[in-house]
Design a protein around this motif. Sequence first.
Motif, mmCIF file in Angstrom:
data_model
loop_
_atom_site.group_PDB
_atom_site.id
_atom_site.type_symbol
_atom_site.label_atom_id
_atom_site.label_comp_id
_atom_site.label_asym_id
_atom_site.label_seq_id
_atom_site.Cartn_x
_atom_site.Cartn_y
_atom_site.Cartn_z
ATOM 1 N N ALA B 47 47.152 25.541 54.965
ATOM 2 C CA ALA B 47 46.572 25.547 53.607
ATOM 3 C C ALA B 47 46.194 26.959 53.194
ATOM 4 C CB ALA B 47 45.336 24.637 53.569
ATOM 5 N N TYR B 48 45.644 27.724 54.148
ATOM 6 C CA TYR B 48 45.224 29.091 53.817
ATOM 7 C C TYR B 48 46.435 29.963 53.485
ATOM 8 C CZ TYR B 48 42.717 33.512 53.974
ATOM 9 O OH TYR B 48 42.167 34.730 53.639
ATOM 10 N N CYS B 49 47.501 29.803 54.260
ATOM 11 C CA CYS B 49 48.714 30.575 53.983
ATOM 12 C C CYS B 49 49.273 30.216 52.604
ATOM 13 C CB CYS B 49 49.770 30.324 55.054
ATOM 14 S SG CYS B 49 49.330 31.042 56.638
ATOM 15 N N LEU B 50 49.172 28.945 52.244
ATOM 16 C CA LEU B 50 49.642 28.538 50.915
ATOM 17 C C LEU B 50 48.777 29.155 49.814
ATOM 18 C CD1 LEU B 50 50.577 24.760 51.363
ATOM 19 C CD2 LEU B 50 52.122 26.710 51.099
ATOM 20 N N MET B 51 47.474 29.214 50.056
ATOM 21 C CA MET B 51 46.595 29.826 49.050
ATOM 22 C C MET B 51 47.042 31.260 48.758
ATOM 23 S SD MET B 51 42.991 28.359 50.565
ATOM 24 C CE MET B 51 41.937 29.593 49.826
ATOM 25 N N LEU B 52 47.205 32.034 49.833
ATOM 26 C CA LEU B 52 47.584 33.438 49.651
ATOM 27 C C LEU B 52 49.023 33.562 49.158
ATOM 28 C CD1 LEU B 52 46.089 35.071 52.888
ATOM 29 C CD2 LEU B 52 45.055 34.896 50.625
ATOM 30 N N GLY B 53 49.894 32.685 49.652
ATOM 31 C CA GLY B 53 51.306 32.749 49.281
ATOM 32 C C GLY B 53 51.529 32.331 47.836
ATOM 33 N N ASP B 54 50.855 31.294 47.403
ATOM 34 C CA ASP B 54 51.034 30.820 46.022
ATOM 35 C C ASP B 54 50.512 31.842 45.009
ATOM 36 O OD1 ASP B 54 52.217 28.550 46.973
ATOM 37 O OD2 ASP B 54 50.475 27.244 46.692
ATOM 38 N N ASP B 55 49.406 32.520 45.354
ATOM 39 C CA ASP B 55 48.921 33.593 44.462
ATOM 40 C C ASP B 55 50.048 34.591 44.197
ATOM 41 O OD1 ASP B 55 46.360 32.563 44.344
ATOM 42 O OD2 ASP B 55 45.524 33.928 45.838
ATOM 43 N N ALA B 56 50.703 34.993 45.286
ATOM 44 C CA ALA B 56 51.759 36.008 45.153
ATOM 45 C C ALA B 56 52.978 35.436 44.431
ATOM 46 C CB ALA B 56 52.155 36.529 46.537
ATOM 47 N N LEU B 57 53.326 34.200 44.761
ATOM 48 C CA LEU B 57 54.522 33.587 44.177
ATOM 49 C C LEU B 57 54.390 33.423 42.666
ATOM 50 C CD1 LEU B 57 57.272 32.192 44.798
ATOM 51 C CD2 LEU B 57 56.000 30.036 44.959
ATOM 52 N N ILE B 58 53.253 32.908 42.239
ATOM 53 C CA ILE B 58 53.092 32.620 40.806
ATOM 54 C C ILE B 58 52.913 33.907 40.005
ATOM 55 C CG2 ILE B 58 51.727 31.364 39.081
ATOM 56 C CD1 ILE B 58 53.361 29.550 40.952
ATOM 57 N N LEU B 59 52.182 34.880 40.547
ATOM 58 C CA LEU B 59 52.060 36.132 39.796
ATOM 59 C C LEU B 59 53.415 36.844 39.736
ATOM 60 C CD1 LEU B 59 50.492 38.086 38.141
ATOM 61 C CD2 LEU B 59 49.666 39.196 40.215
ATOM 62 N N SER B 60 54.170 36.772 40.839
ATOM 63 C CA SER B 60 55.500 37.368 40.808
ATOM 64 C C SER B 60 56.327 36.731 39.690
ATOM 65 C CB SER B 60 56.196 37.188 42.158
ATOM 66 O OG SER B 60 57.501 37.734 42.109
ATOM 67 N N HIS B 61 56.218 35.411 39.558
ATOM 68 C CA HIS B 61 56.953 34.710 38.500
ATOM 69 C C HIS B 61 56.576 35.252 37.122
ATOM 70 C CE1 HIS B 61 59.086 31.219 36.734
ATOM 71 N NE2 HIS B 61 58.136 31.254 35.822
ATOM 72 N N ARG B 62 55.287 35.417 36.899
ATOM 73 C CA ARG B 62 54.845 35.954 35.601
ATOM 74 C C ARG B 62 55.405 37.360 35.372
ATOM 75 N NH1 ARG B 62 54.238 32.094 32.230
ATOM 76 N NH2 ARG B 62 52.326 30.871 32.323
ATOM 77 N N LEU B 63 55.479 38.156 36.426
ATOM 78 C CA LEU B 63 56.019 39.511 36.275
ATOM 79 C C LEU B 63 57.534 39.468 36.064
ATOM 80 C CD1 LEU B 63 53.939 41.355 39.021
ATOM 81 C CD2 LEU B 63 53.657 41.529 36.541
ATOM 82 N N GLN B 64 58.190 38.516 36.721
ATOM 83 C CA GLN B 64 59.644 38.371 36.515
ATOM 84 C C GLN B 64 59.952 38.089 35.045
ATOM 85 O OE1 GLN B 64 60.780 35.190 39.253
ATOM 86 N NE2 GLN B 64 59.624 36.243 40.841
ATOM 87 N N GLN B 65 59.036 37.413 34.374
ATOM 88 C CA GLN B 65 59.271 37.108 32.957
ATOM 89 C C GLN B 65 59.258 38.363 32.084
ATOM 90 O OE1 GLN B 65 56.171 34.113 32.493
ATOM 91 N NE2 GLN B 65 57.711 32.478 32.549
ATOM 92 N N TRP B 66 58.773 39.484 32.655
ATOM 93 C CA TRP B 66 58.773 40.741 31.897
ATOM 94 C C TRP B 66 60.104 41.477 32.006
ATOM 95 C CZ3 TRP B 66 55.607 43.098 28.457
ATOM 96 C CH2 TRP B 66 54.360 42.490 28.221
ATOM 97 N N VAL B 67 60.958 41.061 32.918
ATOM 98 C CA VAL B 67 62.211 41.792 33.114
ATOM 99 C C VAL B 67 63.010 41.818 31.810
ATOM 100 C CG1 VAL B 67 64.463 41.746 34.283
ATOM 101 C CG2 VAL B 67 62.367 41.358 35.577
ATOM 102 N N THR B 68 63.479 43.002 31.435
ATOM 103 C CA THR B 68 64.160 43.345 30.164
ATOM 104 C C THR B 68 63.202 43.429 28.970
ATOM 105 O OG1 THR B 68 64.825 41.147 29.323
ATOM 106 C CG2 THR B 68 66.323 42.207 30.906
ATOM 107 N N ARG B 69 61.893 43.279 29.228
ATOM 108 C CA ARG B 69 60.938 43.329 28.106
ATOM 109 C C ARG B 69 59.928 44.463 28.247
ATOM 110 N NH1 ARG B 69 57.700 38.299 28.344
ATOM 111 N NH2 ARG B 69 56.600 39.388 26.697
ATOM 112 N N ALA B 70 60.025 45.273 29.294
ATOM 113 C CA ALA B 70 59.000 46.293 29.558
ATOM 114 C C ALA B 70 59.006 47.346 28.450
ATOM 115 C CB ALA B 70 59.264 46.946 30.908
ATOM 116 N N PRO B 71 57.852 48.004 28.242
ATOM 117 C CA PRO B 71 57.758 48.966 27.138
ATOM 118 C C PRO B 71 58.624 50.206 27.332
ATOM 119 C CG PRO B 71 55.683 48.862 28.372
ATOM 120 C CD PRO B 71 56.549 47.771 28.891
ATOM 121 N N GLU B 72 59.006 50.521 28.548
ATOM 122 C CA GLU B 72 59.877 51.675 28.780
ATOM 123 C C GLU B 72 60.684 51.376 30.039
ATOM 124 O OE1 GLU B 72 61.899 53.805 27.979
ATOM 125 O OE2 GLU B 72 60.533 55.150 26.911
#
Lengths: 307, 284, 97
Positions: B47-72
């Motif tokens: 469960a603890y590994c999932l807590m830390l892993g899911d934080d990284a997975l979901i934030l990575s997903h949000r950052l992936q949504q920026w691909v081709t949209r970054a300001p520079e």
Amino acid sequence: MSEQVFEATIAKDQRIEPRDWMPDGYRKTMIRQIAQHAHSEIIGMQPEGAWITRAPSLRRKAILLAKVQDEAGHGLYLYSAAETLGADRGDLTRRLIEGRQKYSSIFNYPTLTFADVGVIGWLVDGAAICNQVPLCRSSFGPYARAMIRICKEESFHQRQGYELLMTMMRGTPAQREMVQDAVNRWWWPSLMMFGPPDGESPNTAQSMAWKIKRHTNDELRQRFVDMSVPQAEALGVTLPDADLRWNAEREHYDFGEIDWSELKRVISGDGPMNAERIANRRRADEEGAWVREAAAAHAAKKQEVPA
Amino acid sequence: MSFDDAYQALTDHDDDARWAYGTGFADPLAGVPTELPEGVDAADLAAYCLMLGDDALILSHRLQQWVTRAPELEDEMAIANIALDLLGQARLLLTRAGEAEGAGRGEDDLAYLREAAEFRHVRLVERQDEHFGHLIARLLVFSVWRLALLDRLSASRDPVLAAIGAKGVKEVAYHREYAAGWAVRLGDGTPLSHERMQAGLDAVWPLIGELFEPHEVEQRLPGVAIDRASLRSEFDAVIAQVLEAATLDRPTSAPSSERGHGPELAEILAEMQGLARATPGGVW
Amino acid sequence: MSEIKHEWPLYEVFVRAKRGLNHVHVGSLRAADPEMALHHARDLYTRRNEGVSIWVVQSDDIVASGPDDKDAFFGPSGDKAYRHPTYYAIPDSVPHI
């Protein structure tokens, strides 16, 4: 005098460097070619980038993200080479989003399934490599150096695509169909990536003389076909061309007639995705303007404060 | 002489693997024993590994949504790097969760086949960025918190978590610097950027309570998991330093320590898991 | 107050590929300030572990010889062959030299 030095440098197969004297036509052609190449890398992020968040395994997601990131990097290397000739990246970007400069027509096709990611790696990047390897010997130094780096990095792009397709071909019947369907859609556009036939490519002669182009469009296209046929066989897919067969006399594959009217249509802006690709690039540029301005304003403030 | 040529240095390796993604690089877990440490409840560790892993997975997903949209374009590179680092952390942590669980589930089973209610990330990583100010505010808050966490995790009694922590520290230190640099540029840039950066910070602030609220899984794993309440003072000190340089105000809204997921998670999972779930038996 | 330029200045990037080698020019990039330039250089030019050290310098700050200076700058050393080891004839039988 300067012109003689330029001609002699080219004749000795040495590189022209940014501060050297060069004919206006050479400079303009170089800027146009490098800028179009840079634009292609940046616009080329979109068709595959659309699949990053949807990639069906975490390994594929990482590979795709790294690949699309590389394309941004390649765009930057190339804009950097264009800037050594006095071009300005902001200005080149404006020319792109105003439709005054072009990019590779291949990116105006949609990516309908995840197999497209594999086929883009295999065929589109494969064709790009055929085009680009000779450019590592371009007579313009900064372009040649950027191309060396890009070719090194692109070798993984093609391999990851082919590996994905091999994996999918070992999967379910639906996956195999997906691969064949993607090959059917991308094969002909890939052949068009080499540009119009030699007889209709007006700039080729001058570009060859200046050694900014090393092989004609048709030579490169033939090389690509010859490479791809055995790869398709190994993969177990059919290339959608009934006229494709080995010609023992020529020692090359013969292939069918390309629909040049389609290429013209796509180049002139009427491809399936032209408008969307440019709109996306424009939106990123516009939505990022306030951020770029803020950084410039902050840097100016820091400079005003005496150290 | 080619000896001095950086490109020669790039090309004088015969190993082509150097240019193939994911090979020729050091395995961060090479030589690390994978047995579970003694006296540790396997389900809690998973469960603890999932807590830390899911934080990284979901934030990575949000950052992936920026691909081709970054300001520079340079920021395309940076954001993709950060998303890749977090994805890498997620893969190691989800794999460890699967090992601890012992039911034969791997990283992809856990990423693609769990339901929303089974995800264990903090709410902070879930929300949608409206603009670059939101991206930077969330990344700043997350990286400051996560760096403090991973730094302590590198001394965990679980050797795998310790190795993941040690690797992650180097990555997240860079993420934090990137976010802090931009927070200062936006905060102390133009009136518009100041306003947007402050808005970003105000938007994520209510979500930070959860980052420091003691969690029962952590409490059952002494020496293995990090007590998140202990991260608060470092977090406050670093944030204060950044806000001052950025001429930003510390938001006054009361942080909520409420846990759970919002409707945005359903959208994230539909996007992330859709294809994998639509292709039963598929191999990729 | 000077006018704020919205375009970021150009920086040149130099990478030391490994210990024992010189920093070598690898390309350029745009950044609003030196710290950003260094960050971007790391992301752009060393994402495959290509470097151990990076320099960035604003392109405008580089003072360069021009191609027309070629003769005055580089010509005079052309006749000093005695600076080069191959100038000296040593019999093949003499080892390690």
